[in-house]
Design a protein around this motif. Structure first.
Motif, PDB file in Angstrom:
ATOM      1  N   ARG A 529      -0.852   0.478  -4.796  1.00 43.89           N
ATOM      2  CA  ARG A 529       0.261   0.841  -3.791  1.00 43.89           C
ATOM      3  C   ARG A 529       0.757  -0.312  -2.731  1.00 43.89           C
ATOM      4  O   ARG A 529      -0.253  -0.906  -2.276  1.00 43.89           O
ATOM      5  CB  ARG A 529      -0.121   2.103  -2.899  1.00 43.89           C
ATOM      6  N   ASP A 530       1.803  -0.789  -2.800  1.00 45.17           N
ATOM      7  CA  ASP A 530       2.225  -1.835  -2.025  1.00 45.17           C
ATOM      8  C   ASP A 530       2.430  -1.098  -0.332  1.00 45.17           C
ATOM      9  O   ASP A 530       3.320  -0.334  -0.222  1.00 45.17           O
ATOM     10  CB  ASP A 530       3.670  -2.222  -2.358  1.00 45.17           C
ATOM     11  N   HIS A 534       5.615   0.530   0.880  1.00 46.96           N
ATOM     12  CA  HIS A 534       5.344   2.087   0.793  1.00 46.96           C
ATOM     13  C   HIS A 534       6.115   2.785  -0.579  1.00 46.96           C
ATOM     14  O   HIS A 534       6.558   3.560  -0.804  1.00 46.96           O
ATOM     15  CB  HIS A 534       5.986   2.830   1.983  1.00 46.96           C
ATOM     16  N   ARG A 535       5.690   1.958  -1.595  1.00 52.86           N
ATOM     17  CA  ARG A 535       5.808   2.523  -2.848  1.00 52.86           C
ATOM     18  C   ARG A 535       4.781   1.969  -4.081  1.00 52.86           C
ATOM     19  O   ARG A 535       4.049   1.269  -3.659  1.00 52.86           O
ATOM     20  CB  ARG A 535       7.446   1.595  -3.283  1.00 52.86           C
ATOM     21  N   PRO A 536       4.890   2.665  -5.246  1.00 52.46           N
ATOM     22  CA  PRO A 536       3.662   2.448  -6.186  1.00 52.46           C
ATOM     23  C   PRO A 536       4.022   0.781  -6.683  1.00 52.46           C
ATOM     24  O   PRO A 536       4.897   0.488  -6.486  1.00 52.46           O
ATOM     25  CB  PRO A 536       4.106   3.457  -7.271  1.00 52.46           C
ATOM     26  N   VAL A 569      -2.459  -4.285  -0.259  1.00 51.77           N
ATOM     27  CA  VAL A 569      -2.187  -3.721  -1.391  1.00 51.77           C
ATOM     28  C   VAL A 569      -3.196  -2.685  -1.259  1.00 51.77           C
ATOM     29  O   VAL A 569      -4.514  -2.745  -1.143  1.00 51.77           O
ATOM     30  CB  VAL A 569      -2.292  -4.367  -2.721  1.00 51.77           C
ATOM     31  N   ARG A 570      -3.062  -1.135  -1.439  1.00 50.02           N
ATOM     32  CA  ARG A 570      -4.023  -0.211  -1.588  1.00 50.02           C
ATOM     33  C   ARG A 570      -4.377  -0.099  -3.103  1.00 50.02           C
ATOM     34  O   ARG A 570      -3.531   0.125  -4.006  1.00 50.02           O
ATOM     35  CB  ARG A 570      -3.538   1.004  -1.203  1.00 50.02           C
ATOM     36  N   VAL A 571      -5.807   0.062  -3.581  1.00 45.53           N
ATOM     37  CA  VAL A 571      -6.491   0.160  -4.611  1.00 45.53           C
ATOM     38  C   VAL A 571      -6.664   1.649  -5.083  1.00 45.53           C
ATOM     39  O   VAL A 571      -7.226   2.141  -4.164  1.00 45.53           O
ATOM     40  CB  VAL A 571      -7.340  -0.799  -5.071  1.00 45.53           C
ATOM     41  N   VAL A 621      -7.869  -0.438   0.898  1.00 46.03           N
ATOM     42  CA  VAL A 621      -6.771  -1.385   1.228  1.00 46.03           C
ATOM     43  C   VAL A 621      -7.271  -2.820   1.280  1.00 46.03           C
ATOM     44  O   VAL A 621      -8.357  -3.063   1.857  1.00 46.03           O
ATOM     45  CB  VAL A 621      -6.039  -0.903   2.425  1.00 46.03           C
ATOM     46  N   VAL A 622      -6.739  -3.952   0.503  1.00 45.30           N
ATOM     47  CA  VAL A 622      -7.000  -5.002   0.533  1.00 45.30           C
ATOM     48  C   VAL A 622      -6.007  -5.723   1.139  1.00 45.30           C
ATOM     49  O   VAL A 622      -4.798  -5.810   0.638  1.00 45.30           O
ATOM     50  CB  VAL A 622      -7.491  -5.760  -0.870  1.00 45.30           C
ATOM     51  N   GLU A 623      -6.298  -6.766   2.251  1.00 50.72           N
ATOM     52  CA  GLU A 623      -5.416  -7.617   2.877  1.00 50.72           C
ATOM     53  C   GLU A 623      -5.678  -9.100   2.337  1.00 50.72           C
ATOM     54  O   GLU A 623      -6.487  -9.704   2.582  1.00 50.72           O
ATOM     55  CB  GLU A 623      -5.521  -7.640   4.367  1.00 50.72           C
TER      56      GLU A 623
END
Length: 656
Positions: A529-530, A534-536, A569-571, A621-623
Motif C-alpha cells: 500500500r502506498d 492511500h491506495r493499493p 510503503v506498507r507491506v 511500514v517501510v520508509e
C-alpha cells in the motif's frame, strides 16, 4: 552491503523500525521493473484507443451462433485490475471497470447474458470469463456495484431456487449452466458431430464407447455423425468435475460478507466430489448422472464426462478444476485436507510418465508446447498421459507446471515441493532458462521462477523482466500494424495482443504464480500500500523483489529509485488476509555517514547491522529515503480473522 555484520542487543531494539541502506549501485532488476510499469502504462492506452469504444466495448460486435464466446470478450482485460493492484495507475482501474461494463452490455445485446451473467456454458470457459471479475473485486473491494454483483452471481449456484444446484443430491445439474439455470445438452452446433472439423480431429472421439464408431474417420458416415451428436446431447446432463470451478464464484462473495450459508455450500459441494474420489481409489471421477450416480450416463464408467478425463483435454481441465477447488476449500474451511483431491489428479498421470520430444509425441496440444519449448521442442523430456478412455491412459504430453506449483505455493509442504522438483528435472531444457514466449494466460515461466526461489537461478529477475519488456514491445507492434482493421479481426485477436504484463510482476513483486486461468482467485504472498497516496500497490519509483518463500517466512527487497523523494510503503502478508506479519528482521545501517565527503572517490562503507522487531498490527511500514533499499525477512502466521476482501468498512469476524 558491508561484510561487517552486527546484531543489536534485544534491549536496544525499537518496537518497530525498519533499517534501510543507501545504494552504491542501483540494481538492474529494480530499474527494469519500474521500466516495465512505465511500458505497460504506455501500451494499455494504445489498446484502449485503438480497439475500444468510449463506453468500453471492443470495436467489433461479434455474431454469436452458439453458447461459446463470452469469455473471449472479457479475456483481453483479465489482468488489468491486477496491474493496478501491483502499483499501476488509477486510470487503468477505471478503464478496466469501464471495459467490464461495456463488454457486459455488448454481450447482453448479443443475447449471451441475462442480468449481466452468462446464460449458460461449461466452467472451463466460464472460469476464463470470471477471472476479470474476481480481479476487479480484489482490486477495489469498496466498489458497491461489484460487491452486489458478487453476491448476486454466487446465488445462482448457492440458492437452489435458481435451479443450477440440486441440494438433495449435492450436484450441479448440467455441464452447461448459468443465469438461465441448467441448459439442456451442448447447444445447436453439435446436433451431429461430423468428421469435417479439422480443428477438432486432434482431440479424437468425444465419446469412445459407441458401437460402430471406433475412429475419427467413422464420423464421415452421416448416420454415425448423427448418432454421436445425439449421444453427446443426451449425456450432457448431471454434474461434471469441471463444475468445481464454480466454487470460486461463491468464495468471492463470501470474502465480502462471510455468509455462512455460502461457506457451507463451498465446503459441502467440494466434499461431495471428495467422497466420489475416495470411492474411486482417490482419483476424481468426471461425471455424475442426474440421479446422483457416478457413470450413470456412461455405462458405469467414471470417465467420459464433458470436459472430463476422456475429452477434450483431460488433465488440463480436471487438474485445473481440482486445484482451484482444493484451494477454495482451504480458504473457507481453514483446513488443507482437500488439497489431496488435487494431488491425486496430478499423481495418477505422473505414475505413467514416459520420455520423448513433444514434437514427436502426437500430443493433442503439441502445437502450443512446441512454441513454448522453442528450440528444445525436439529434445526428450517428461511426458505424461493427459487423458483416460476405454483403453486406459493416452495422449502423452508435457505436464503443466502451474498446477503443482500452486499446490506447493499454497501448502509449502515438502512433498509438494518434491513433486515439483521431479517435474523440473523432467524438462527438456535447463529449468533456470527464461524462454521468450507468451500465451493468452500470460503464464508458463514457472520453472525459472521456482529455480530462482530455490537459489538456483540468481539471474531470473533480470532475464524475466527483459523478456517481459520484449513481450510488451511485440504486442504494441502488433496493435499498431497499419494492416490491422480492428473491426474485422478474429474474435481471439484482442486477447492475443493484450499488452498488460503481470506474470513476471506477480512473481517478483507479489511472490505468487500467475492466476489459475480457468477460475482461480488472485492470491498473493505479499501485497503493498502506498502510504502517501492511500491506495493499493507500490509507490512511484519503488521496486520490490520477493527472494524467498519459506514455511512461515518471506524474504523481500524494496528499492526506492527516486533521487529526491522519500517513499513510504506498507507491506502486507497475502491477499484476503490469509496471513499476518508477526515479526520483521531488517538489514541495513543505523546511523550511516552517506553520502560522505565530496572529495572521497567512493561511497562510505558503514557497518551493516540487523534488527528484529515484533509486529503488532500485522503489517510493516517501510520508509525509504531517496536511493535507498531495504532487505526484510518477514515472519508470517495464519490470520486470526476470517479471510476477507481488504477495504471493507466492517471488520471481519474472528476465526472460531
Amino acid at each position: 552491503m558491508s561484510p561487517e555484520t552486527n546484531t543489536m542487543p534485544d534491549q536496544e531494539k525499537p518496537t518497530m523500525s525498519v533499517l534501510t541502506f543507501p545504494l552504491a549501485r542501483i540494481p538492474a532488476w529494480a530499474v527494469l521493473e519500474r521500466r516495465l510499469f512505465d511500458a505497460v502504462e504506455e501500451a494499455w492506452r494504445v489498446f484502449d484507443a485503438r480497439f475500444c469504444d468510449a463506453d468500453g466495448r471492443v470495436l467489433r460486435t461479434p455474431e454469436f451462433d452458439s453458447r461459446d464466446g463470452v469469455d473471449d470478450l472479457y479475456e483481453p482485460f483479465f489482468n488489468w485490475p491486477t496491474f493496478y493492484a501491483l502499483g499501476g495507475s488509477d486510470e487503468i482501474l477505471a478503464s478496466a471497470k469501464r471495459h467490464w461494463e461495456g463488454v457486459t452490455a455488448q454481450l447482453t445485446e448479443g443475447g449471451m447474458l441475462t442480468d449481466e451473467y452468462e446464460n449458460g456454458y461449461d466452467w472451463f470457459h466460464q472460469g476464463e470469463s470470471l477471472i476479470f471479475l474476481y480481479a476487479l473485486c480484489a482490486a477495489d473491494p469498496d466498489d458497491a456495484a461489484f460487491a452486489e454483483r458478487a453476491r448476486r452471481f454466487a446465488q445462482l449456484y448457492t440458492d437452489p431456487s435458481h435451479g443450477n444446484w440440486d441440494p438433495e443430491l449435492n450436484i450441479i445439474r448440467a455441464p452447461h449452466n448459468g443465469s438461465l439455470g441448467p441448459l439442456p445438452g451442448l447447444g445447436p452446433q453439435w446436433q451431429a458431430y461430423r468428421a469435417d472439423q479439422p480443428e477438432m480431429r486432434k482431440y479424437g472421439l468425444p465419446l469412445d464407447s459407441l458401437p460402430g464408431i471406433r475412429s475419427w474417420d467413422d464420423l464421415a458416415d452421416e448416420e454415425n455423425a448423427r448418432r454421436m451428436g445425439q449421444e453427446m446431447q443426451r449425456r450432457a446432463a448431471g454434474d461434471v468435475a469441471v463444475n468445481l470451478a464454480a466454487t470460486t464464484l461463491a468464495v468471492n462473495r463470501w470474502l465480502y460478507d462471510g455468509d455462512e450459508a455460502t461457506a457451507r455450500w463451498v465446503i459441502g459441494y467440494i466434499d461431495g466430489w471428495r467422497r466420489r474420489a475416495a470411492d474411486n481409489d482417490g482419483l476424481i471421477p468426471d461425471n455424475v448422472a442426474p440421479d446422483g450416480r457416478v457413470g450413470g450416463l456412461h455405462d458405469g464408467a467414471w470417465h467420459g464426462g464433458h470436459y472430463g478425463w476422456t475429452w477434450p483435454h483431460g488433465l488440463e481441465t480436471i487438474g485445473m478444476a481440482t486445484v482451484i477447488a482444493a484451494i477454495n476449500h482451504a480458504i473457507v474451511s481453514g483446513s488443507t485436507d482437500a488439497l489431496d483431491l488435487a494431488r491425486a489428479s496430478l499423481d495418477a498421470p505422473m505414475s505413467h510418465a514416459a520420455s520423448g520430444p513433444v514434437e514427436e509425441s502426437g500430443f493433442s496440444l503439441a502445437g502450443g508446447w512446441s512454441e513454448r519449448y522453442g528450440e528444445y521442442a525436439d529434445r526428450p523430456g517428461m511426458l505424461v498421459p493427459h487423458r483416460y478412455g476405454r483403453d486406459g491412459w493416452f495422449d502423452y504430453g508435457p505436464p503443466r507446471l502451474d498446477l503443482p506449483l500452486w499446490l506447493w505455493w499454497f501448502s509449502r509442504d515438502e512433498s509438494d515441493l518434491a513433486r515439483l522438483r521431479t517435474l523440473l528435472d523432467g524438462l527438456p531444457h535447463d529449468p533456470a532458462e527464461v524462454i521468450a514466449f507468451r500465451d493468452k494466460a500470460e503464464a508458463g515461466h514457472e520453472a525459472a521462477w521456482v529455480s530462482f526461489l530455490l537459489g538456483e537461478a540468481p539471474d531470473y529477475p533480470v532475464h524475466a523482466l527483459e523478456m517481459a519488456l520484449g513481450q510488451v514491445a511485440r504486442r504494441v507492434a502488433l496493435m499498431t500494424d497499419a494492416d490491422v482493421d480492428p473491426r474485422t479481426v478474429h474474435l481471439h485477436f484482442w486477447q492475443r495482443v493484450n499488452p498488460v504484463v503481470t506474470e513476471v510482476l506477480s512473481h517478483l513483486v507479489s511472490g505468487a504464480p500467475q492466476i489459475l486461468y480457468n477460475g482461480g482467485l488472485p492470491l498473493t504472498a505479499l501485497r503493498y500500500r502506498d502510504e502517501d497516496r492511500h491506495r493499493p500497490g507500490l509507490p512511484a519509483d519503488v521496486a520490490a523483489l520477493v527472494t524467498r518463500l519459506g514455511d512461515g517466512e518471506v524474504d523481500v527487497e524494496l528499492v526506492n529509485l527516486s533521487q529526491i523523494a522519500t517513499r513510504r510503503v506498507r507491506v502486507i502478508a497475502s491477499s484476503f488476509a490469509l496471513q499476518r506479519i508477526t515479526a520483521v528482521r531488517s538489514e541495513g545501517v543505523a546511523h550511516g555517514t552517506y553520502p560522505g565527503r565530496s572529495e572521497a572517490y567512493a561511497s562510505p562503507r558503514d557497518p551493516s547491522i540487523t534488527r528484529s522487531s515484533e509486529v503488532s498490527d500485522g503489517t510493516v511500514v517501510v520508509e525509504l529515503p531517496p536511493a535507498h533499499a531495504a532487505r526484510l525477512t518477514l515472519t508470517v502466521e495464519p490470520e486470526t480473522v476470517r479471510p476477507h476482501h481488504d477495504g471493507r468498512a466492517d471488520a471481519p469476524a474472528t476465526k472460531e
